[in-house]
Design a protein around this motif. Structure first.
Motif, PDB file in Angstrom:
ATOM      1  N   LEU A 388       0.835  -1.204   0.000  1.00 57.89           N
ATOM      2  CA  LEU A 388       0.000   0.000   0.000  1.00 57.89           C
ATOM      3  C   LEU A 388       0.871   1.257   0.000  1.00 57.89           C
ATOM      4  O   LEU A 388       0.581   2.235  -0.691  1.00 57.89           O
ATOM      5  N   LYS A 389       1.970   1.217   0.739  1.00 59.18           N
ATOM      6  CA  LYS A 389       2.886   2.358   0.787  1.00 59.18           C
ATOM      7  C   LYS A 389       3.555   2.609  -0.554  1.00 59.18           C
ATOM      8  O   LYS A 389       3.812   3.746  -0.941  1.00 59.18           O
ATOM      9  N   LYS A 390       3.846   1.519  -1.269  1.00 58.05           N
ATOM     10  CA  LYS A 390       4.458   1.673  -2.585  1.00 58.05           C
ATOM     11  C   LYS A 390       3.481   2.337  -3.553  1.00 58.05           C
ATOM     12  O   LYS A 390       3.873   3.151  -4.390  1.00 58.05           O
ATOM     13  N   LEU A 391       2.209   1.969  -3.438  1.00 56.89           N
ATOM     14  CA  LEU A 391       1.196   2.547  -4.317  1.00 56.89           C
ATOM     15  C   LEU A 391       0.910   4.004  -3.965  1.00 56.89           C
ATOM     16  O   LEU A 391       0.647   4.824  -4.841  1.00 56.89           O
ATOM     17  N   PHE A 392       0.969   4.311  -2.659  1.00 58.78           N
ATOM     18  CA  PHE A 392       0.650   5.664  -2.192  1.00 58.78           C
ATOM     19  C   PHE A 392       1.716   6.133  -1.202  1.00 58.78           C
ATOM     20  O   PHE A 392       1.541   6.053   0.014  1.00 58.78           O
ATOM     21  N   PRO A 393       2.850   6.594  -1.732  1.00 59.90           N
ATOM     22  CA  PRO A 393       3.981   6.970  -0.864  1.00 59.90           C
ATOM     23  C   PRO A 393       3.702   8.168   0.035  1.00 59.90           C
ATOM     24  O   PRO A 393       4.427   8.371   1.014  1.00 59.90           O
ATOM     25  N   LEU A 394       2.651   8.954  -0.262  1.00 59.80           N
ATOM     26  CA  LEU A 394       2.322  10.099   0.584  1.00 59.80           C
ATOM     27  C   LEU A 394       1.307   9.723   1.665  1.00 59.80           C
ATOM     28  O   LEU A 394       0.492  10.536   2.079  1.00 59.80           O
ATOM     29  N   MET A 395       1.367   8.490   2.116  1.00 65.67           N
ATOM     30  CA  MET A 395       0.447   7.996   3.139  1.00 65.67           C
ATOM     31  C   MET A 395       0.862   8.515   4.517  1.00 65.67           C
ATOM     32  O   MET A 395       2.037   8.535   4.859  1.00 65.67           O
ATOM     33  N   GLU A 396      -0.137   8.950   5.279  1.00 62.95           N
ATOM     34  CA  GLU A 396       0.131   9.510   6.606  1.00 62.95           C
ATOM     35  C   GLU A 396      -0.803   8.868   7.634  1.00 62.95           C
ATOM     36  O   GLU A 396      -1.796   8.226   7.289  1.00 62.95           O
ATOM     37  N   ASP A 397      -0.480   9.086   8.900  1.00 59.16           N
ATOM     38  CA  ASP A 397      -1.382   8.708   9.984  1.00 59.16           C
ATOM     39  C   ASP A 397      -1.143   9.661  11.158  1.00 59.16           C
ATOM     40  O   ASP A 397      -0.403  10.641  11.036  1.00 59.16           O
ATOM     41  N   LYS A 398      -1.769   9.386  12.271  1.00 60.21           N
ATOM     42  CA  LYS A 398      -1.640  10.295  13.431  1.00 60.21           C
ATOM     43  C   LYS A 398      -0.185  10.454  13.855  1.00 60.21           C
ATOM     44  O   LYS A 398       0.243  11.549  14.206  1.00 60.21           O
ATOM     45  N   LYS A 399       0.548   9.347  13.833  1.00 66.11           N
ATOM     46  CA  LYS A 399       1.909   9.386  14.350  1.00 66.11           C
ATOM     47  C   LYS A 399       2.839  10.166  13.434  1.00 66.11           C
ATOM     48  O   LYS A 399       3.721  10.896  13.897  1.00 66.11           O
ATOM     49  N   SER A 400       2.649  10.028  12.120  1.00 69.86           N
ATOM     50  CA  SER A 400       3.549  10.700  11.182  1.00 69.86           C
ATOM     51  C   SER A 400       3.289  12.207  11.102  1.00 69.86           C
ATOM     52  O   SER A 400       4.166  12.962  10.708  1.00 69.86           O
ATOM     53  N   LEU A 401       2.071  12.626  11.499  1.00 66.34           N
ATOM     54  CA  LEU A 401       1.700  14.036  11.352  1.00 66.34           C
ATOM     55  C   LEU A 401       1.775  14.845  12.639  1.00 66.34           C
ATOM     56  O   LEU A 401       1.615  16.062  12.604  1.00 66.34           O
ATOM     57  N   THR A 402       1.977  14.182  13.763  1.00 68.84           N
ATOM     58  CA  THR A 402       1.963  14.898  15.045  1.00 68.84           C
ATOM     59  C   THR A 402       3.186  14.554  15.882  1.00 68.84           C
ATOM     60  O   THR A 402       3.854  13.545  15.652  1.00 68.84           O
ATOM     61  N   SER A 403       3.425  15.384  16.870  1.00 69.81           N
ATOM     62  CA  SER A 403       4.536  15.143  17.796  1.00 69.81           C
ATOM     63  C   SER A 403       4.072  14.267  18.946  1.00 69.81           C
ATOM     64  O   SER A 403       2.871  14.097  19.187  1.00 69.81           O
ATOM     65  N   LYS A 404       5.026  13.749  19.662  1.00 71.72           N
ATOM     66  CA  LYS A 404       4.724  12.919  20.826  1.00 71.72           C
ATOM     67  C   LYS A 404       3.925  13.714  21.851  1.00 71.72           C
ATOM     68  O   LYS A 404       2.992  13.197  22.474  1.00 71.72           O
ATOM     69  N   ALA A 405       4.281  14.975  22.027  1.00 70.59           N
ATOM     70  CA  ALA A 405       3.573  15.828  22.992  1.00 70.59           C
ATOM     71  C   ALA A 405       2.128  16.051  22.569  1.00 70.59           C
ATOM     72  O   ALA A 405       1.216  16.048  23.406  1.00 70.59           O
ATOM     73  N   GLU A 406       1.889  16.204  21.263  1.00 65.37           N
ATOM     74  CA  GLU A 406       0.523  16.429  20.787  1.00 65.37           C
ATOM     75  C   GLU A 406      -0.346  15.191  20.998  1.00 65.37           C
ATOM     76  O   GLU A 406      -1.562  15.299  21.190  1.00 65.37           O
ATOM     77  N   ARG A 407       0.273  14.015  20.981  1.00 66.73           N
ATOM     78  CA  ARG A 407      -0.487  12.773  21.134  1.00 66.73           C
ATOM     79  C   ARG A 407      -0.604  12.331  22.578  1.00 66.73           C
ATOM     80  O   ARG A 407      -1.242  11.297  22.865  1.00 66.73           O
ATOM     81  N   ALA A 408      -0.023  13.073  23.498  1.00 62.95           N
ATOM     82  CA  ALA A 408       0.040  12.625  24.889  1.00 62.95           C
ATOM     83  C   ALA A 408      -1.334  12.349  25.487  1.00 62.95           C
ATOM     84  O   ALA A 408      -1.526  11.371  26.211  1.00 62.95           O
ATOM     85  N   GLN A 409      -2.329  13.197  25.197  1.00 65.79           N
ATOM     86  CA  GLN A 409      -3.648  13.048  25.806  1.00 65.79           C
ATOM     87  C   GLN A 409      -4.445  11.874  25.258  1.00 65.79           C
ATOM     88  O   GLN A 409      -5.423  11.450  25.868  1.00 65.79           O
ATOM     89  N   ILE A 410      -4.038  11.351  24.107  1.00 65.82           N
ATOM     90  CA  ILE A 410      -4.795  10.244  23.516  1.00 65.82           C
ATOM     91  C   ILE A 410      -4.007   8.936  23.497  1.00 65.82           C
ATOM     92  O   ILE A 410      -4.547   7.896  23.111  1.00 65.82           O
ATOM     93  N   LYS A 411      -2.752   8.967  23.913  1.00 71.01           N
ATOM     94  CA  LYS A 411      -1.903   7.780  23.854  1.00 71.01           C
ATOM     95  C   LYS A 411      -2.519   6.622  24.646  1.00 71.01           C
ATOM     96  O   LYS A 411      -2.907   6.777  25.805  1.00 71.01           O
ATOM     97  N   GLY A 412      -2.623   5.474  24.000  1.00 72.16           N
ATOM     98  CA  GLY A 412      -3.111   4.275  24.664  1.00 72.16           C
ATOM     99  C   GLY A 412      -4.599   4.247  24.906  1.00 72.16           C
ATOM    100  O   GLY A 412      -5.093   3.330  25.556  1.00 72.16           O
ATOM    101  N   LYS A 413      -5.317   5.230  24.402  1.00 75.36           N
ATOM    102  CA  LYS A 413      -6.768   5.297  24.621  1.00 75.36           C
ATOM    103  C   LYS A 413      -7.476   5.093  23.283  1.00 75.36           C
ATOM    104  O   LYS A 413      -7.596   6.016  22.472  1.00 75.36           O
ATOM    105  N   ALA A 414      -7.934   3.873  23.066  1.00 76.16           N
ATOM    106  CA  ALA A 414      -8.484   3.505  21.762  1.00 76.16           C
ATOM    107  C   ALA A 414      -9.668   4.369  21.369  1.00 76.16           C
ATOM    108  O   ALA A 414      -9.823   4.730  20.198  1.00 76.16           O
ATOM    109  N   SER A 415     -10.520   4.716  22.322  1.00 77.34           N
ATOM    110  CA  SER A 415     -11.699   5.518  21.985  1.00 77.34           C
ATOM    111  C   SER A 415     -11.318   6.925  21.546  1.00 77.34           C
ATOM    112  O   SER A 415     -11.920   7.486  20.628  1.00 77.34           O
TER     113      SER A 415
END
Length: 512
Positions: A388-415
Motif C-alpha cells: 500500500l505504501k508503494k502505491l501511495f507513498p504520501l500515506m500519513e497517519d496520526k503518528k507521522s503528522l503529530t509530535s509525541k507531545a501532541e499525542r500525549a492526551q490520547i496515547k493508549g486510549k483507543a476511543s
C-alpha cells in the motif's frame, strides 16, 4: 408521548541457554507482529513471515499507472446537490414533560461507534418514557482496555444544551439514588436493573417493562443496552431525535477537535502553509491541491480471524488464525463452513492493504494522492502494508503528522484515537473503508447526512476480480470503475430493519 406510542409500535547447558534466549526474545516477536500501523520497525517475525503480494500481475501495472488530469480532477469534485436536506429540527417550544417519570441509566459496551449509537438510543428511550437521562456509562473495552468516560470523549455541556428542549439530562444522580452504580448491579439481582431488553425492542416493550420500574422506584438501569431499540415502527419525532443526537449533539471534547484540526490542516497544507480550518471545509473544497482521502483500514487480528479467509500468509498464518478463532469463539464462526473462494465470491472477506490500494489506484488515484490511514493496529504490521505504501507513498497517519507531545492526551486510549480518526474522516474530501463495520457504518451515515463523497467498495465484485489471476490491469480497472459508478455517496433510502444511523434517509433527510 406515552399515549402516542401506545398507538404506534457487535537443554541444560547450551540447550538451556538457547531456551532462555527464546523466552527473552519471544515477546518481541509477539508484540511486533501486531505493531501500530506503518511506523514500528519490521520485526524478525514479520520478516520471516512477510506476506508476499498476492496480485503481482496487476500490481506491477498499478505501480506504473498514469492518470490523466481530467480523470484525476473528476475524483475530487464534491457531490452535487441531490435534492435532499437534513430535516432534524428543534421543537418550536420545549417538549419536556411537566414531571419526569424517573431516572434512566444505561451501561454501554463495545467500541466508540457502537457506544455512540447506544447514546442516541438512550436519548430516544428517555423521550419515550418521559424520563430523565443520566449521562451514559461507557464500559471498559475488553479488547483495547480503554476506560475513557463519556466526558473524556464528548463535550457534555454541548450535548445537554443541544437537547435541552427535548429531554432532561443530568451528569450525575442526586444523592438519594447514589447507590445505583455499576458495582451495585454487579453483585446481585436488583429490582431496578433491566437486563432482559431484547435486541431491537419496540417502544411498547419499554412502556410495558421499564416504565413500571421507573414509577415504582424512580430509577431504572438498563444493561445490556447496545442495539436495544428498534429502527422501525417509531414516531417520526423519535427517529429525528436519534439523528439530532448523532449528528448535532455528539461533539468531541475540545482537545480532540483541536488535534483533528491540526491533522486536517497538515494534510491540506503539506508544505507547512498557513491556513485555518473553516467550518465550510465540510462542504467546500478546491479541486486539486490540498485534497486528501481517508482510508479506514480495519485489518486487525480479530477481523482477519473472524472472516475465516485466506490472506496469503501461508500455513503459519492460517494456523495462528484458526487457533485464535478457537480461543475466542470456540471455533463457532459461521464463515468457517465455506472455502476461501466461496467467501470471496460472496464478498465476505475484508480487503487487505494491498487490495484496497489496488482499488484506489483503479479508481484513478495517483501516487501523489495524500492518503490518511484511520487505523489502530494492522495484522502483520509493517510487512502487511508495504505494498500500500508503494502505491501511495504520501500515506500519513496520526503518528507521522503529530509530535509525541501532541499525542500525549490520547496515547493508549483507543476511543480517543478513534475519535480523532472520526473527526478527520468527517473533514476529508473522500472517505473509504476497507471493510464493513461500526466505523464504516457510522461514517457512511454521517457523511450521507452532510452530502459528502464516500466510496463504498463493492465487496462481492472485488472478491471475484481478485480471484482472477490472469486478469489484465486494464480489464481490472474497467470493471472497478463500472462497479463503483453509483457507490460514491449517492443517497440510499433506508429499508426495514436497517440502521437509521447508516441510512438517515428518509427519516432524517428530506426532499428539498
Amino acid at each position: 408521548m406515552i399515549r402516542l406510542l401506545l398507538q404506534c409500535q457487535p537443554h541444560r547447558g547450551r540447550g538451556g541457554a538457547l531456551a532462555g534466549l527464546f523466552v527473552l526474545i519471544f515477546p518481541v516477536f509477539l508484540t511486533s507482529f501486531f505493531s501500530p500501523l506503518g511506523h514500528a520497525s519490521p520485526s524478525m517475525f514479520t520478516e520471516w513471515n512477510a506476506p508476499k503480494p498476492r496480485h503481482s500481475r496487476i500490481l506491477k501495472s498499478a505501480l506504473q499507472r498514469e492518470t490523466t488530469n481530467s480523470q484525476h480532477l473528476d475524483l475530487w469534485i464534491p457531490l452535487a446537490n441531490q435534492g435532499w436536506r437534513p430535516c432534524v429540527e428543534s421543537p418550536k417550544t420545549p417538549s419536556l414533560p411537566e414531571k419526569s417519570e424517573g431516572y434512566i441509566q444505561v451501561f454501554l459496551d463495545g467500541g466508540l461507534n457502537q457506544q455512540r449509537m447506544g447514546i442516541c438510543d438512550a436519548v430516544a428511550v428517555a423521550k419515550i418514557l418521559n424520563a430523565t437521562l443520566v449521562i451514559p456509562h461507557l464500559e471498559v473495552n475488553p479488547v483495547w482496555q480503554d476506560s475513557s468516560s463519556f466526558m473524556d470523549i464528548f463535550d457534555v455541556d454541548h450535548f445537554i444544551n443541544v437537547l435541552k428542549d427535548d429531554i432532561s439530562i443530568v451528569k450525575e444522580l442526586p444523592n438519594e439514588f447514589s447507590w445505583s452504580t455499576r458495582e451495585y448491579y454487579a453483585t446481585a439481582i436488583r429490582a431496578t436493573r433491566i437486563k432482559t431488553a431484547p435486541v431491537h425492542a419496540s417502544a411498547n416493550w419499554y412502556l410495558d417493562n421499564v416504565l413500571p420500574v421507573l414509577q415504582s422506584y424512580g430509577i431504572a438501569a438498563i444493561a445490556p443496552f447496545s442495539h436495544r431499540l428498534a429502527f422501525d415502527n417509531l414516531p417520526m419525532d423519535i427517529q429525528q431525535l436519534r439523528c439530532k443526537v448523532n449528528f448535532q449533539a455528539l461533539a468531541f471534547v475540545p482537545h480532540i477537535r483541536q488535534l483533528g484540526d491540526a491533522l486536517v490542516n497538515r494534510l491540506r497544507n503539506p508544505l507547512g502553509k498557513n491556513g485555518a480550518l473553516g467550518t465550510s471545509d465540510l462542504q467546500e473544497s478546491t479541486v486539486g491541491a490540498g485534497n486528501f482521502v481517508v482510508l479506514h483500514l480495519r485489518f486487525d487480528k480479530d477481523m482477519a480471524a473472524h472472516s475465516a479467509c485466506d490472506f496469503g500468509g501461508g500455513k503459519a498464518e492460517k494456523k495462528a488464525l484458526a487457533k485464535y478463532r478457537q480461543a475466542i469463539w470456540q471455533g463457532r464462526v459461521l464463515n468457517s463452513q465455506f472455502t476461501n473462494e466461496e467467501l470471496r465470491n460472496q464478498g465476505r472477506c475484508p480487503l487487505t492493504p494491498e487490495e484496497i490500494g489496488l482499488l484506489l489506484a483503479a479508481l484513478g488515484f495517483d501516487n501523489n494522492t495524500r492518503l490518511y490511514l484511520a487505523s489502530h493496529k494492522v495484522f502483520g504490521g509493517e510487512a502487511r502494508i508495504s505494498t500500500l505504501k508503494k502505491l501511495f507513498p504520501l500515506m500519513e497517519d496520526k503518528k507521522s503528522l503529530t509530535s509525541k507531545a501532541e499525542r500525549a492526551q490520547i496515547k493508549g486510549k483507543a476511543s480517543l484515537l478513534a475519535a480523532v480518526d472520526y473527526y478527520v474522516s468527517m473533514h476529508s474530501n473522500i472517505f473509504i473503508s476497507a471493510s464493513p463495520g461500526n466505523m464504516h457504518n457510522a461514517l457512511v451515515g454521517h457523511r450521507t447526512y452532510e452530502n459528502l463523497k464516500t466510496i463504498r467498495p463493492n465487496m462481492a465484485l472485488l472478491g471475484q476480480l481478485f480471484l482472477n489471476k490472469s486478469m489484465s490491469w486494464s480489464d481490472f480497472q474497467q470493471s472497478v470503475l463500472e462497479g463503483h459508478e453509483n457507490r460514491q455517496g449517492q443517497i440510499r433510502l433506508r429499508k426495514p430493519k436497517q440502521s437509521i444511523y447508516t441510512y438517515p434517509a428518509p427519516d432524517c433527510i428530506c426532499h428539498s
